[in-house]
Write a protein that holds these residues in place. Structure first.
Motif, PDB file in Angstrom:
ATOM      1  N   ASN A   1     -18.676 -21.569 -23.107  1.00  0.00           N
ATOM      2  CA  ASN A   1     -17.567 -22.525 -23.049  1.00  0.00           C
ATOM      3  C   ASN A   1     -16.203 -21.843 -22.972  1.00  0.00           C
ATOM      4  O   ASN A   1     -15.204 -22.518 -22.777  1.00  0.00           O
ATOM      5  N   GLN A   2     -16.160 -20.535 -23.106  1.00  0.00           N
ATOM      6  CA  GLN A   2     -14.885 -19.816 -23.064  1.00  0.00           C
ATOM      7  C   GLN A   2     -14.799 -18.816 -21.909  1.00  0.00           C
ATOM      8  O   GLN A   2     -13.706 -18.513 -21.446  1.00  0.00           O
ATOM      9  N   ALA A   3     -15.927 -18.293 -21.468  1.00  0.00           N
ATOM     10  CA  ALA A   3     -15.940 -17.213 -20.481  1.00  0.00           C
ATOM     11  C   ALA A   3     -15.513 -17.697 -19.104  1.00  0.00           C
ATOM     12  O   ALA A   3     -15.864 -18.789 -18.673  1.00  0.00           O
ATOM     13  N   ASP A   4     -14.757 -16.841 -18.418  1.00  0.00           N
ATOM     14  CA  ASP A   4     -14.390 -17.149 -17.044  1.00  0.00           C
ATOM     15  C   ASP A   4     -15.426 -16.513 -16.107  1.00  0.00           C
ATOM     16  O   ASP A   4     -16.330 -15.803 -16.544  1.00  0.00           O
ATOM     17  N   ALA A   5     -15.296 -16.794 -14.815  1.00  0.00           N
ATOM     18  CA  ALA A   5     -16.285 -16.329 -13.845  1.00  0.00           C
ATOM     19  C   ALA A   5     -16.421 -14.803 -13.819  1.00  0.00           C
ATOM     20  O   ALA A   5     -17.545 -14.296 -13.814  1.00  0.00           O
ATOM     21  N   PRO A   6     -15.328 -14.023 -13.811  1.00  0.00           N
ATOM     22  CA  PRO A   6     -15.502 -12.562 -13.812  1.00  0.00           C
ATOM     23  C   PRO A   6     -16.222 -12.041 -15.060  1.00  0.00           C
ATOM     24  O   PRO A   6     -17.019 -11.103 -14.977  1.00  0.00           O
ATOM     25  N   ALA A   7     -15.979 -12.641 -16.214  1.00  0.00           N
ATOM     26  CA  ALA A   7     -16.660 -12.212 -17.439  1.00  0.00           C
ATOM     27  C   ALA A   7     -18.147 -12.526 -17.366  1.00  0.00           C
ATOM     28  O   ALA A   7     -18.986 -11.715 -17.777  1.00  0.00           O
ATOM     29  N   LEU A   8     -18.497 -13.679 -16.845  1.00  0.00           N
ATOM     30  CA  LEU A   8     -19.904 -14.050 -16.675  1.00  0.00           C
ATOM     31  C   LEU A   8     -20.606 -13.100 -15.713  1.00  0.00           C
ATOM     32  O   LEU A   8     -21.708 -12.625 -15.972  1.00  0.00           O
ATOM     33  N   GLN A   9     -19.943 -12.810 -14.624  1.00  0.00           N
ATOM     34  CA  GLN A   9     -20.503 -11.931 -13.602  1.00  0.00           C
ATOM     35  C   GLN A   9     -20.713 -10.520 -14.158  1.00  0.00           C
ATOM     36  O   GLN A   9     -21.741  -9.896 -13.904  1.00  0.00           O
ATOM     37  N   ALA A  10     -19.769 -10.027 -14.933  1.00  0.00           N
ATOM     38  CA  ALA A  10     -19.855  -8.663 -15.458  1.00  0.00           C
ATOM     39  C   ALA A  10     -20.876  -8.528 -16.585  1.00  0.00           C
ATOM     40  O   ALA A  10     -21.484  -7.469 -16.743  1.00  0.00           O
ATOM     41  N   SER A  11     -21.081  -9.572 -17.347  1.00  0.00           N
ATOM     42  CA  SER A  11     -21.908  -9.472 -18.553  1.00  0.00           C
ATOM     43  C   SER A  11     -23.362  -9.863 -18.364  1.00  0.00           C
ATOM     44  O   SER A  11     -24.208  -9.456 -19.158  1.00  0.00           O
ATOM     45  N   LEU A  12     -23.655 -10.651 -17.363  1.00  0.00           N
ATOM     46  CA  LEU A  12     -24.999 -11.200 -17.233  1.00  0.00           C
ATOM     47  C   LEU A  12     -25.776 -10.551 -16.089  1.00  0.00           C
ATOM     48  O   LEU A  12     -25.223 -10.256 -15.032  1.00  0.00           O
ATOM     49  N   VAL A  13     -27.061 -10.372 -16.314  1.00  0.00           N
ATOM     50  CA  VAL A  13     -27.947  -9.777 -15.317  1.00  0.00           C
ATOM     51  C   VAL A  13     -28.344 -10.844 -14.299  1.00  0.00           C
ATOM     52  O   VAL A  13     -28.771 -11.928 -14.672  1.00  0.00           O
ATOM     53  N   GLY A  14     -28.168 -10.542 -13.018  1.00  0.00           N
ATOM     54  CA  GLY A  14     -28.581 -11.465 -11.966  1.00  0.00           C
ATOM     55  C   GLY A  14     -27.573 -12.563 -11.668  1.00  0.00           C
ATOM     56  O   GLY A  14     -27.860 -13.471 -10.901  1.00  0.00           O
ATOM     57  N   ILE A  15     -26.400 -12.490 -12.285  1.00  0.00           N
ATOM     58  CA  ILE A  15     -25.354 -13.481 -12.043  1.00  0.00           C
ATOM     59  C   ILE A  15     -24.261 -12.810 -11.224  1.00  0.00           C
ATOM     60  O   ILE A  15     -23.577 -11.909 -11.706  1.00  0.00           O
ATOM     61  N   GLY A  16     -24.142 -13.266  -9.991  1.00  0.00           N
ATOM     62  CA  GLY A  16     -23.097 -12.755  -9.118  1.00  0.00           C
ATOM     63  C   GLY A  16     -21.902 -13.688  -9.121  1.00  0.00           C
ATOM     64  O   GLY A  16     -21.795 -14.610  -9.939  1.00  0.00           O
ATOM     65  N   LYS A  17     -21.024 -13.455  -8.187  1.00  0.00           N
ATOM     66  CA  LYS A  17     -19.784 -14.236  -8.102  1.00  0.00           C
ATOM     67  C   LYS A  17     -20.062 -15.729  -7.908  1.00  0.00           C
ATOM     68  O   LYS A  17     -19.483 -16.573  -8.583  1.00  0.00           O
ATOM     69  N   THR A  18     -20.972 -16.065  -7.007  1.00  0.00           N
ATOM     70  CA  THR A  18     -21.260 -17.473  -6.688  1.00  0.00           C
ATOM     71  C   THR A  18     -21.832 -18.216  -7.887  1.00  0.00           C
ATOM     72  O   THR A  18     -21.390 -19.323  -8.213  1.00  0.00           O
ATOM     73  N   LYS A  19     -22.822 -17.615  -8.571  1.00  0.00           N
ATOM     74  CA  LYS A  19     -23.432 -18.286  -9.720  1.00  0.00           C
ATOM     75  C   LYS A  19     -22.451 -18.367 -10.891  1.00  0.00           C
ATOM     76  O   LYS A  19     -22.432 -19.364 -11.618  1.00  0.00           O
ATOM     77  N   ALA A  20     -21.632 -17.340 -11.057  1.00  0.00           N
ATOM     78  CA  ALA A  20     -20.635 -17.376 -12.132  1.00  0.00           C
ATOM     79  C   ALA A  20     -19.629 -18.502 -11.890  1.00  0.00           C
ATOM     80  O   ALA A  20     -19.273 -19.245 -12.816  1.00  0.00           O
ATOM     81  N   GLU A  21     -19.209 -18.649 -10.655  1.00  0.00           N
ATOM     82  CA  GLU A  21     -18.283 -19.735 -10.318  1.00  0.00           C
ATOM     83  C   GLU A  21     -18.959 -21.092 -10.479  1.00  0.00           C
ATOM     84  O   GLU A  21     -18.320 -22.070 -10.875  1.00  0.00           O
ATOM     85  N   ALA A  22     -20.252 -21.175 -10.194  1.00  0.00           N
ATOM     86  CA  ALA A  22     -21.002 -22.424 -10.363  1.00  0.00           C
ATOM     87  C   ALA A  22     -21.095 -22.799 -11.843  1.00  0.00           C
ATOM     88  O   ALA A  22     -21.034 -23.983 -12.192  1.00  0.00           O
TER      89      ALA A  22
END
Length: 106
Positions: free
Chosen positions: A47-68
């Motif tokens: 609920n707090q993380a932005d797309a770049p943080a999600l992309q950097a921290s999670l395995v298999g999550i790229g830019k598109t999925k992080a933005e989704a």
């Protein structure tokens, strides 16, 4: 005589080399005595993380999925559970299971 003198000169040299190499060897460490301290890692709040943080921290999550993930949160409100990620296209159970221990939904 020449061989005798040569052996008297070389014997101390070889002895010194032998002692120095045996002294330089590291003692073996007993693996049963090793203690590993693990620091707990901070979980990423969905609920707090932005797309770049999600992309950097999670395995298999790229830019598109992080933005989704961010777009889903903006449309549907705050995540109440990490399992809500399954509602997002492209995120399945296997991907969620790989990242579950890194996430929280506070």
């Amino acid at each position: 005589m020449r061989n005798t003198v040569l052996s008297y000169l070389l014997l101390p040299l070889f002895t010194a080399v032998s002692f120095s190499t045996s002294a330089a060897q590291q003692p073996e460490t007993d693996p049963s005595t090793l203690v590993v301290t693990l620091q707990p890692t901070a979980k990423l709040d969905l609920n707090q993380a932005d797309a770049p943080a999600l992309q950097a921290s999670l395995v298999g999550i790229g830019k598109t999925k992080a933005e989704a993930i961010v777009a889903y949160r903006e449309q549907h409100g705050a995540f109440t559970s990490v399992d809500e990620l399954l509602e997002i296209k492209g995120i399945g159970k296997a991907l969620l299971d790989r990242n579950r221990d890194k996430l929280t939904a506070n």
